[in-house]
Each structure stands twice: as C-alpha cells, then as structure tokens.
Design a protein around this motif. Structure first.
Motif, PDB file in Angstrom:
ATOM      1  N   HIS A 369       5.378 -33.104  33.786  1.00 22.33           N
ATOM      2  CA  HIS A 369       6.688 -33.633  33.398  1.00 22.33           C
ATOM      3  C   HIS A 369       6.929 -33.529  31.895  1.00 22.33           C
ATOM      4  O   HIS A 369       7.792 -34.222  31.361  1.00 22.33           O
ATOM      5  N   ASP A 370       6.182 -32.647  31.247  1.00 22.23           N
ATOM      6  CA  ASP A 370       6.187 -32.591  29.788  1.00 22.23           C
ATOM      7  C   ASP A 370       6.597 -31.197  29.317  1.00 22.23           C
ATOM      8  O   ASP A 370       5.764 -30.421  28.833  1.00 22.23           O
ATOM      9  N   PHE A 371       7.866 -30.874  29.460  1.00 20.81           N
ATOM     10  CA  PHE A 371       8.366 -29.571  29.022  1.00 20.81           C
ATOM     11  C   PHE A 371       8.873 -29.664  27.586  1.00 20.81           C
ATOM     12  O   PHE A 371       9.737 -30.486  27.272  1.00 20.81           O
ATOM     13  N   TRP A 372       8.364 -28.772  26.744  1.00 22.78           N
ATOM     14  CA  TRP A 372       8.736 -28.752  25.331  1.00 22.78           C
ATOM     15  C   TRP A 372       9.999 -27.901  25.165  1.00 22.78           C
ATOM     16  O   TRP A 372      10.010 -26.870  24.479  1.00 22.78           O
ATOM     17  N   PRO A 640       8.398 -39.974  27.799  1.00 21.06           N
ATOM     18  CA  PRO A 640       9.818 -40.077  27.427  1.00 21.06           C
ATOM     19  C   PRO A 640      10.310 -38.795  26.762  1.00 21.06           C
ATOM     20  O   PRO A 640       9.532 -37.931  26.356  1.00 21.06           O
ATOM     21  N   SER A 641      11.619 -38.665  26.645  1.00 21.85           N
ATOM     22  CA  SER A 641      12.211 -37.590  25.859  1.00 21.85           C
ATOM     23  C   SER A 641      12.018 -37.876  24.381  1.00 21.85           C
ATOM     24  O   SER A 641      12.010 -39.035  23.950  1.00 21.85           O
ATOM     25  N   PHE A 646      12.065 -32.515  26.417  1.00 18.86           N
ATOM     26  CA  PHE A 646      13.312 -32.788  27.129  1.00 18.86           C
ATOM     27  C   PHE A 646      12.928 -33.278  28.511  1.00 18.86           C
ATOM     28  O   PHE A 646      12.303 -32.548  29.281  1.00 18.86           O
ATOM     29  N   ARG A 647      13.297 -34.533  28.822  1.00 22.44           N
ATOM     30  CA  ARG A 647      12.979 -35.068  30.143  1.00 22.44           C
ATOM     31  C   ARG A 647      14.118 -35.985  30.605  1.00 22.44           C
ATOM     32  O   ARG A 647      14.124 -37.186  30.345  1.00 22.44           O
ATOM     33  N   PRO A 648      15.107 -35.415  31.278  1.00 22.14           N
ATOM     34  CA  PRO A 648      16.186 -36.264  31.794  1.00 22.14           C
ATOM     35  C   PRO A 648      15.667 -37.135  32.927  1.00 22.14           C
ATOM     36  O   PRO A 648      14.741 -36.760  33.646  1.00 22.14           O
ATOM     37  N   ASN A 649      16.274 -38.302  33.082  1.00 21.63           N
ATOM     38  CA  ASN A 649      15.815 -39.182  34.162  1.00 21.63           C
ATOM     39  C   ASN A 649      16.559 -38.942  35.463  1.00 21.63           C
ATOM     40  O   ASN A 649      16.393 -39.671  36.429  1.00 21.63           O
ATOM     41  N   SER A 650      17.392 -37.889  35.480  1.00 27.57           N
ATOM     42  CA  SER A 650      18.096 -37.505  36.691  1.00 27.57           C
ATOM     43  C   SER A 650      18.434 -36.028  36.598  1.00 27.57           C
ATOM     44  O   SER A 650      18.614 -35.488  35.506  1.00 27.57           O
ATOM     45  N   ILE A 755      15.405 -29.589  35.758  1.00 24.69           N
ATOM     46  CA  ILE A 755      16.337 -29.311  34.656  1.00 24.69           C
ATOM     47  C   ILE A 755      15.559 -28.785  33.448  1.00 24.69           C
ATOM     48  O   ILE A 755      15.731 -27.640  33.035  1.00 24.69           O
ATOM     49  N   ALA A 756      14.693 -29.610  32.880  1.00 17.87           N
ATOM     50  CA  ALA A 756      13.969 -29.223  31.664  1.00 17.87           C
ATOM     51  C   ALA A 756      13.120 -27.984  31.878  1.00 17.87           C
ATOM     52  O   ALA A 756      12.944 -27.175  30.963  1.00 17.87           O
ATOM     53  N   GLY A 757      12.603 -27.804  33.101  1.00 21.50           N
ATOM     54  CA  GLY A 757      11.760 -26.653  33.387  1.00 21.50           C
ATOM     55  C   GLY A 757      12.514 -25.352  33.540  1.00 21.50           C
ATOM     56  O   GLY A 757      11.913 -24.295  33.719  1.00 21.50           O
ATOM     57  N   ASN A 758      13.849 -25.419  33.450  1.00 18.56           N
ATOM     58  CA  ASN A 758      14.673 -24.210  33.523  1.00 18.56           C
ATOM     59  C   ASN A 758      15.451 -23.952  32.237  1.00 18.56           C
ATOM     60  O   ASN A 758      16.344 -23.109  32.210  1.00 18.56           O
ATOM     61  N   TYR A 759      15.124 -24.683  31.175  1.00 21.10           N
ATOM     62  CA  TYR A 759      15.783 -24.481  29.883  1.00 21.10           C
ATOM     63  C   TYR A 759      15.053 -23.422  29.070  1.00 21.10           C
ATOM     64  O   TYR A 759      13.814 -23.355  29.076  1.00 21.10           O
ATOM     65  N   TYR A 760      15.831 -22.608  28.385  1.00 21.95           N
ATOM     66  CA  TYR A 760      15.288 -21.529  27.551  1.00 21.95           C
ATOM     67  C   TYR A 760      15.979 -21.541  26.192  1.00 21.95           C
ATOM     68  O   TYR A 760      17.107 -22.027  26.066  1.00 21.95           O
ATOM     69  N   PRO A 761      15.342 -20.991  25.177  1.00 22.14           N
ATOM     70  CA  PRO A 761      16.003 -20.920  23.869  1.00 22.14           C
ATOM     71  C   PRO A 761      17.091 -19.855  23.840  1.00 22.14           C
ATOM     72  O   PRO A 761      16.919 -18.759  24.380  1.00 22.14           O
ATOM     73  N   ILE A 762      18.207 -20.214  23.243  1.00 24.08           N
ATOM     74  CA  ILE A 762      19.302 -19.277  22.977  1.00 24.08           C
ATOM     75  C   ILE A 762      19.447 -19.214  21.460  1.00 24.08           C
ATOM     76  O   ILE A 762      19.772 -20.225  20.828  1.00 24.08           O
ATOM     77  N   ASN A 763      19.198 -18.061  20.883  1.00 25.83           N
ATOM     78  CA  ASN A 763      19.284 -17.941  19.424  1.00 25.83           C
ATOM     79  C   ASN A 763      20.653 -17.506  18.948  1.00 25.83           C
ATOM     80  O   ASN A 763      21.165 -18.004  17.955  1.00 25.83           O
ATOM     81  N   SER A 764      21.264 -16.556  19.649  1.00 26.08           N
ATOM     82  CA  SER A 764      22.597 -16.117  19.232  1.00 26.08           C
ATOM     83  C   SER A 764      23.538 -15.869  20.404  1.00 26.08           C
ATOM     84  O   SER A 764      24.748 -15.857  20.201  1.00 26.08           O
ATOM     85  N   ARG A 765      23.005 -15.693  21.631  1.00 29.05           N
ATOM     86  CA  ARG A 765      23.908 -15.430  22.751  1.00 29.05           C
ATOM     87  C   ARG A 765      23.174 -15.568  24.080  1.00 29.05           C
ATOM     88  O   ARG A 765      21.960 -15.420  24.165  1.00 29.05           O
ATOM     89  N   ALA A 766      23.967 -15.854  25.095  1.00 31.63           N
ATOM     90  CA  ALA A 766      23.493 -15.888  26.473  1.00 31.63           C
ATOM     91  C   ALA A 766      24.629 -15.405  27.352  1.00 31.63           C
ATOM     92  O   ALA A 766      25.802 -15.468  26.962  1.00 31.63           O
ATOM     93  N   PHE A 767      24.280 -14.921  28.535  1.00 31.21           N
ATOM     94  CA  PHE A 767      25.362 -14.499  29.426  1.00 31.21           C
ATOM     95  C   PHE A 767      24.951 -14.611  30.881  1.00 31.21           C
ATOM     96  O   PHE A 767      23.766 -14.671  31.223  1.00 31.21           O
TER      97      PHE A 767
END
Length: 989
Positions: A369-372, A640-641, A646-650, A755-767
């Motif tokens: 449960h500890d995604f950075w 905790p977050s 990042f760890r949302p509670n829902s 949720i947190a396990g599917n987040y990725y860095p966006i530096n200038s763009r995403a699509f």
C-alpha cells in the motif's frame, strides 16, 4: 594531469575552416592506473565480494545545501559533508588498498576550492591511482520522475566538466550511480548511455519486481532505453544493488551505527571475529544465490556516513583480513575493496547474456500500500518555478553567446550565467524538484533560483541592449501569470521586447495588466496589431492579493523570429472602444477557424471538442475532484499519504461540484469561459483566435482541511475515445511510453492500490487515443497522472496533507506562505489538442517545447531611440520543425557548446520522423563558425574517442550498427531522437 578540454585550450591551434580535435600524446605524462586498471585482482575460482565504501550526500533534503556542507543545524540531522571528505582523504592515504567513491560534484566542488595546494595534489594522486573514484559525477544525483531532460543534461555537464578540467581522464566516471531516486526513467538510461557510461547501478526497485528478479536472477540486465536510436546507442547495462545502498544487516560501522565493531584481540573481553566472519559468509553466500556470476557487490556506507572514516576503514580492513584468511582452510570467498566500475568490469568479463528491458521502473512501491507516486505532483508551485527557471536559463545562455562579451559586462553592470546554472543544477536533485524536502529547504531552492535569475537578468539586459542599440532601462515582470506588472499598470506608452528561445518562429499570446480601457499596439514594422482589453477575473484578483492593482488585461498575439526578438509598441488611447465586458451566461459554443468547443448550458461544463480542419469531434467533459488522503488508520495498512506516498482512502474521488458558475468574455483576439467550481477551485477555458489548442488555466487553493483530512486534487477529462485501458506519457519530456492499467510489462502485477498503483509521471505531455482520435494534454510542469477509466485521463494538480508518510522528511506536506498563510494557492495551464493519431505528434511535440521554452517578455517605458534595432534573429534561417536547438551556451572565451536535437521518434510522424541535415556554418547570423568537433552528450569526451562496453542481450535480435554519413565537415545529419553535441570555435561578426 591536464584534461582533454584543458589540453584543447592550451595546445590546440584553430585555423579558419578546420575541424578542431584533441591533441594526442602531448609530451610525457605521469603513469596512472585509474579506472579499470586500478582494480584489485579477483580470484576466478571463488565468490568475489566487492566492498564499496561510499557516502550518499543529499544536495538538500532535511537541511539546505549549505547546512549539509558545513554541518549546521545538527538538531535536524547530524551531517557535515566537508568533514566527510576531510576524513576520507586522510584515511585513504594510510592504506593504498582502500577505495572510496564520491558522487555529488556540487559538494566536492565547494570542498575542493577550500583546500590547500598540497591537499589538492594529494587528492589528485588518489584519483590518478584509482583510490578515490568519482561515479555519476553530475552536480547532483537527479530525480528521474519530475525532471526535464534538458535540465538533467545541463546539470550532468556542469559536474562532469569540473571533474574533467580538474582531474583529466581519471576524473571521468565510468558508471552512473542513482542509488536513491524513487523509480527510474527510461530516458535517464538513454542519456547515460549517450554520455558514455558503461553501466548504471540503482537501489530502489518495486518490491514485487525485485522478488521476481531475485527468483529469475535478473537483477542485472540490459536496458534498451530508446525505440528510435539504433542499438547499442541507448543500451545501458543496469545493476540493482542488494541492500538499497546500505550495508548488509549487522555490518554498519559509522559513528551513528549500532552494530558492534570487530573485536579481534583474543586477550580482551568479547572477542567476536569468528562470529563476524560466520555471519558475513552466510550473507555473502545467500546474496550470491540471486545473482548470476561469482561476483557480488556490497555497499558499505549510507546517508552522510564517513564523517569519521577511521571507524569504517578500521573495521573493513579487519573484515577483509579475517574472511580471506579462511582461504588457507579451503574457503571459497574472496573479499576486496572495490568500486562500482571494478565490479562492472568483472560482470563484463563474464561474457554472459543478460535479460533485456525496454520499459521503465515506474511506479515504485516498497510495500503493498506504499506507492511513491505522490511526489510526481508534490509542491506544484516549486515544480512550475523550476520549469520557468530552466527556460530563463536557456535564454540567458543564448543571449550570452549572441550578445558577445558585452553581455557579461555592459551598460547594466556585470552579470553571469554561472549562478543560475548552479542553482538549476541543484534543483534537479531527487529531493528538490521532486518536492520531497522540508519546507525551509524548498524555500531555499526557490531563493537560489531567484538569485540566479537576478544575475542572468543583467546578462539579458546587456545583450539585448547591444543587439538593439538601445540602453533604455529594461523592466522584468515575473508575476504576469497573476496580472502583476507595475510598468504596464501605470504607463501610457511602453514597448514590449519578445525574445523567442526556439529555433523556429513562434506565435504567442501576450496578456498584460493595465488600467486603461483602450490601447493601440503596433509591431516592429509599424503595422497595427489587433488587441483587446478584457477585465481581470475575480479569481486573479483574489490570488494576487495586494501585489497589483490592474483592473484589466491587454491581450494580443505576437510573432517572434527564431532565436531572436521583436518589439511591440503599446500606447493608451483616449478615444478607443470600451473594454470587453463579461456575460453571466455561458455560450453553447466558442470557436475559431481550427477548433470548436461546446458547453452544457445546464452545468456550464465542457461537453465536446472538435477539430474543424480534420472534421473530428469527441465528447469531452472536464471537472475537478479530490481524493481524501489516508491518515493511516485503517485495517489494510497504517501508511498515510505524504510528500512521497500517494494513498487515497477510496478508489472513488469526491466531486467538487457538478456544475460551474460561469461568465464569458468574447473578443476578436480571445474567447474565455470563466468557471467557478468552489471558493477554492476556478478555471478559465480559453481559445485564442489563431490557436490550434484549447487552454485550461486552473487555480486551486487554499485546499480546505477543516474536515481534518488531506486532499489530493485532480482534474479529469472524460471522453468518447476508446482507450482499452491504455494511455501514454512522456519520459523526462522526450520519448513516449505506453501505460496500461493494472499491468507491468516485465512481471505479473498483484495490484493492491487501484488508484496510486496506476499513476505515472507526466513531464510535459500525456495522451489517450484510439484508431480515429488522439487527445493530447500538454502540461506546464511535472505532474502525476493516470487513466483509471476507459476514455479518461486524470492529472493531479495539488496536494495538501496533514500527516508525514514516514519516509524521512518528518513533516506533512501542508504548504503555506506569507502571501497565503491559510494554504498555498497554485495556478497552472493545460493545453489540449485533438488530432488524428498519425499526425498528432506534429502538433504536440512543438507545443511542448513552446511551453518549456516560452518567450521572455521585457519592457521599456516611453519612447525608444530612433536608431533602435526593432527585430533580430540569431539564425540565418529557421531550423526545420524536426530540429530543436537544445543548447547554446558559452564554453570559454571563443568557444560555444551547441546541441542539436531531432525531437521526433522514428514512428510518430510521416512528415517529421525523417533524418534532417543542418549546416553548422550557415546556422548563426552573428557568429562565424571557425571550427567544430563533436562531443558525447555530456560534453566530457570527444565523440570519436568514446568507447563503451558491449553487452549481449538474451535475444536473437542482431541490431544494425548505426553509421553517420554527413555530407561535409559542416553538414551534420540528425536521425529521430538523436542529440548531437558540438564544441564550436566562433567569432562574433
């Protein structure tokens, strides 16, 4: 020993038209045995344990850079880098077998300047003998998730140049060492390969990925870091360290460690040699079971260790002696002092095949449960300021070259670019732009950037004065994003100098705070420019507080030449039309000749977006939400977050409002729909007349915390595009990577945080895209993002948290300031484009560069002299769309460093994914290029002298060797995603 670049300055004679090169064998040199030649011998029939003494010295984290160097504020953390280097040098002298590696050039540079010539000579000898070895060698160990590639290249260049000029070839690192960043970007590996590194070692790896690699013995691999550059150009051997970057358990001998020392006098109490050796052998043999060769590495050190190096070395000497003594009794374990490069050399000699990796190492989790993934967005204001500062630095560098010597010492005094270069280099550190530092340290990073910009403003003013033949006082307005500029607010007549740092002409919308109701604007050729006066929004009035008093904004479009400036003239009119007024009801449609945007009349929200050129229309709804942050009080985990996590509670975000209160401004220059979702969330949907992109200017904060829960604020774009749970992000602003929900390409993921396990860095763009439509979002800073639902793209904008996440920073991410004591307010922009997938890159690639390197506006009051040069371009002609001028900076008196970049991947554009040829002699309008020679990416080796280890992947693929067929000495060809670096000898015309 003189470095190659020093020799270049001393020995090389340039002749007009000649190509410069390093001299060869300039007289007798002292014998050295650094690098691979300095490695201790290993034993082929034994398990060789490479002990690597090291310290990890954060360039700011819990303390500022200065506090860490001097050892100040030890009430926060006991750490003093100057004492570490003092102590290590003293201990290396005492035993020639000992080794030490050092990483952070920002600290070493400070220490070096304070040493006597005798100490410097001693250190040079240690480096020449390979006893002190530099690894990585950049100004800092950069973050990999939130940095832009241009800033990373710059900070590596400044550090490696110092090492090169101080120590020569023996100061050149062979290994990249990224032991602490929180996940690893493919583009970083590509850059390291192009900088000439033979390998990369890092410490942090997702816990599931590590378990898989341990089972498969794939903790050492070949990383293929580009899908456009022909192998092995971007191939990098990568090793994952066994203990992060710490010593094995029970073997820490720093002054703050609790492990017992080796007590080896049998006449004294608690003799423990047998126990220590037994435990060490067990650890070594266990570690060897998850690696492929008879060589293993152990990092003997950690954060800010070796302040008393005698403690470490005295025990390591004993450990080596007593373990190796058992070889006489049949032991097959051999322990030695080593370095990462010596260890790498043994892996290369093993001549094995290695697992191949083509994706990256994001996201990183150290437990279920500890995604950075929170730090992708943490401190969004600092992330934006760092990005703006990068653009300002590039402009400063360019104008220092184009303006010549007068830029450094001219009518506005003495300026320099070095202060800004060092401040930006420090800001790339993995606890700086990442947002994972204490608040007072974040303030210090921002202070350094501001100080650097003050120095650069003198350079810019001097240069523009020389180029324009005008020494009128030049005014800078750094708060235009909140409509603050004292000159434009009060002056009846002023001029605007628009400097464009890109190598292509640019169209840009200018918005200036004013108090008049009508103005006339003319360009450098005297032509009237359509302009409009619109009222300053209530949101802007609220966010600027008492920093400005303008009631209106003057809006007009400018066109700036490549690598140059143009001047626009603004005058207050007494008889002009009244300013545009706001209409309380939203329009159903705003449109220009390129785009059409529709709104739901009942909710005030976006409902569709159309590209009128390509006849595309998608459903598009955009709104704001927040995730409640976990306080750690639940059954699954106590995590905790925080700044890192990042760890949302829902898994379901809370909607801020289902409707938006709106008002509309419609003019011939711009159409705006101003939306209010809550007292702390507002937005302007903006469409300029000549723009192919839709602008969303968001303002978020102060984030309410009266419910005693932290909030993670996002915006979400929901579309009709059929994405199949796939979206795409850039890597450090360059190549694009595919992301798939709940999926990792190299192991079977057990998803524990949807949720947190599917987040990725966006530096200038995403699509997101399907076969027909691609919606691209260009960001103005690094942010975290995800596609949780089909057809959806969400981007995290702001975080306000009430708990520390137990990763060391020791305080919650709850930002306030003197201007915003009730909580930080952040403003930013998202730019949306809708295209057909085969041509989308032709839009979003240049657009992303325009956001990173936006024009610089400077102002002069009143009339300009009649002899003022009103327009200037530093190029003879604009570069082709595929070519980006990445670097133009002064190297020394008559030399400049130039980097040209092909900014398209090989597959993404029928028009622009082709080789492009540029003639260096026909490049600049004010510089004669007298000589040129090619360097590696980091500018610390000549390209034709760079050699790297060859590695064999576990694949049948036999890549073709890339060849360069330039048409002449002056014409250079760029293939897709290729960066070529040149040192030019120039003469100012």
């Amino acid at each position: 020993m003189a470095s190659g670049l020093q020799q270049l300055c001393v020995f090389l004679l340039f002749v007009v038209g000649e190509v410069l090169s390093f001299p060869v064998n300039q007289g007798a040199k002292p014998a050295v045995s650094c690098g691979y030649e300095s490695c201790h011998a290993t034993k082929p029939d034994m398990l060789n344990v490479h002990l690597v003494p090291h310290t990890h010295d954060d360039v700011g984290w819990l303390k500022t850079v200065d506090q860490y160097y001097y050892g100040d504020r030890n009430d926060i953390q006991h750490a003093g880098v100057q004492y570490i280097l003092d102590s290590v040098v003293d201990q290396l002298i005492k035993n020639p077998d000992r080794r030490f590696i050092y990483v952070e050039t920002a600290f070493f540079y400070r220490w070096w300047k304070q040493q006597s010539s005798a100490t410097q000579q001693t250190v040079k000898q240690l480096v020449d003998e390979g006893r002190l070895e530099f690894v990585n060698g950049g100004w800092c160990m950069s973050d990999e998730a939130t940095t832009h590639y241009s800033a990373v290249i710059d900070q590596m260049t400044i550090g490696l140049r110092f090492l090169n000029e101080t120590f020569g070839p023996c100061g050149r690192p062979r290994v990249a060492w990224h032991i602490d960043p929180f996940g690893h970007a493919r583009e970083h590996a590509s850059m390291f390969a192009q900088m000439g590194y033979d390998g990369l070692f890092f410490g942090r790896l997702d816990y599931q990925d590590r378990a898989h690699r341990m089972r498969e013995k794939e903790q050492e691999l070949l990383w293929r870091a580009s899908d456009s550059l022909t192998p092995p150009m971007a191939d990098l051997f990568t090793g994952i360290l066994p203990n992060g970057y710490n010593p094995p358990e029970g073997f820490c001998w720093d002054q703050f460690c609790d492990d017992p020392p080796i007590r080896d006098d049998p006449d004294l109490e608690d003799y423990n040699v047998d126990d220590v050796v037994k435990r060490f052998l067990a650890i070594a043999k266990n570690q060897a079971t998850v690696y492929k060769t008879n060589h293993i590495i152990m990092t003997m050190g950690s954060d800010f260790q070796y302040e008393n190096a005698n403690l470490w070395y005295k025990n390591l000497d004993k450990l080596i002696h007593y373990v190796n003594a058992l070889q006489a009794k049949g032991s097959k374990v051999n322990v030695l002092y080593s370095t990462p490069s010596c260890y790498l050399q043994e892996l290369h000699r093993a001549n094995l095949t290695w697992a191949l990796k083509t994706d990256d190492f994001f996201p990183y989790a150290d437990d279920a449960h500890d995604f950075w993934t929170g730090y992708f967005t943490s401190r969004p204001a600092l992330k934006r300021y760092e990005r703006i500062s990068n653009g300002n630095l590039q402009i400063c560098n360019q104008l220092e070259v184009l303006g010549g010597p007068v830029s450094r010492k001219g009518p506005f005094g003495e300026g320099d670019s070095q202060t800004m270069k060092k401040a930006m280099a420090v800001a790339q550190h993995h606890d700086a732009v990442s947002g994972t530092e204490k608040q007072h340290v974040a303030n210090d990073y921002a202070r350094k950037l501001a100080e650097g910009w003050q120095h650069c403003q003198v350079v810019v003013s001097n240069s523009l004065a020389g180029l324009s033949s005008s020494s009128a006082e030049r005014i800078y307005c750094d708060n235009l994003n909140v409509s603050v500029c004292p000159l434009t607010e009060s002056s009846k007549k002023f001029s605007v100098n628009v400097y464009n740092p890109l190598a292509q002409p640019v169209n840009w919308a200018v918005r200036l705070p004013v108090n008049g109701t009508a103005y006339s604007v003319s360009d450098a050729k005297g032509r009237s420019v359509d302009c409009q006066v619109v009222p300053v929004s209530r949101a802007t009035q609220n966010v600027r507080r008492n920093r400005g008093f303008a009631v209106n904004e003057l809006v007009f479009q400018v066109q700036a030449p490549p690598l140059g400036y143009t001047i626009y003239f603004v005058s207050l009119r007494q008889d002009g039309p009244p300013p545009a007024s706001t209409q309380p009801r939203p329009p159903t449609v705003i449109k220009n000749k390129f785009l059409q945007v529709t709104f739901d009349p009942d909710t005030g929200l976006l409902s569709s977006l159309s590209n009128l050129e390509t006849k595309q229309t998608i459903k598009l709804t955009q709104n704001f939400y927040w995730y409640n942050a976990s306080d750690g009080k639940n059954m699954d985990s106590s995590q905790p977050s925080g700044a890192y996590i990042f760890r949302p509670n829902s898994s379901t975000p809370f909607g801020i409002s289902r409707t938006a209160k709106t008002e509309t401004v419609q003019t011939s220059v711009v159409q705006e729909v101003r939306q209010w979702f809550a007292p702390w969330v507002s937005q302007v949907v903006r469409l300029y007349t000549d723009s192919r992109t839709l602008e969303l200017e968001w303002t978020v904060g102060p984030v309410p915390i009266d419910d005693h829960l932290g909030k993670e604020v996002i915006t979400r774009l929901d579309t009709s595009i059929k994405t199949s749970e796939i979206f795409y992000t850039d890597s450090n602003g360059r190549e694009v990577l595919q992301r798939r929900k709940d999926f990792r390409p190299t192991w079977q993921l057990k998803q524990s945080e949807p949720i947190a396990g599917n987040y990725y860095p966006i530096n200038s763009r995403a699509f997101i895209k399907d076969d027909e439509d691609q919606l691209t979002v260009v960001t103005d800073r690094s942010q975290g993002g995800a596609s949780i639902q089909n057809g959806s793209l969400e981007i995290m904008l702001h975080r306000r948290l009430l708990y520390d996440d137990f990763r060391g920073v020791g305080e919650p991410l709850n930002e306030i300031s003197s201007i915003f004591p009730e909580g930080l307010v952040v403003r930013g922009r998202l730019l949306l484009s809708l295209d057909r997938p085969p041509t989308a890159a032709d839009t979003h690639r240049p657009l992303a560069q325009q956001v990173v390197l936006q024009p610089l506006l400077t102002f002069t009051d009143g009339e300009l002299n009649s002899n003022t040069r009103l327009e200037f371009s530093g190029l003879q002609a604009a570069l082709p769309p595929a070519v980006h001028l990445l670097t133009l900076t002064q190297w020394d008196k008559d030399k400049v460093l130039l980097r040209l970049e092909h900014q398209f991947q090989s597959w993404e554009s029928k028009r622009n994914s082709k080789p492009v040829t540029v003639n260096l002699q026909k490049l600049f309008s004010t510089l004669d290029v007298l000589g040129a020679s090619e360097l590696n990416l980091s500018a610390n080796q000549w390209k034709d002298e760079m050699s790297r280890f060859d590695w064999t992947p576990q694949t049948d693929e036999k890549p073709l060797l890339k060849t360069f067929e330039d048409h002449s000495d002056w014409e250079v060809t760029l293939r897709p995603m290729e960066i070529r670096t040149f040192l030019l000898r120039v003469r100012l015309r």
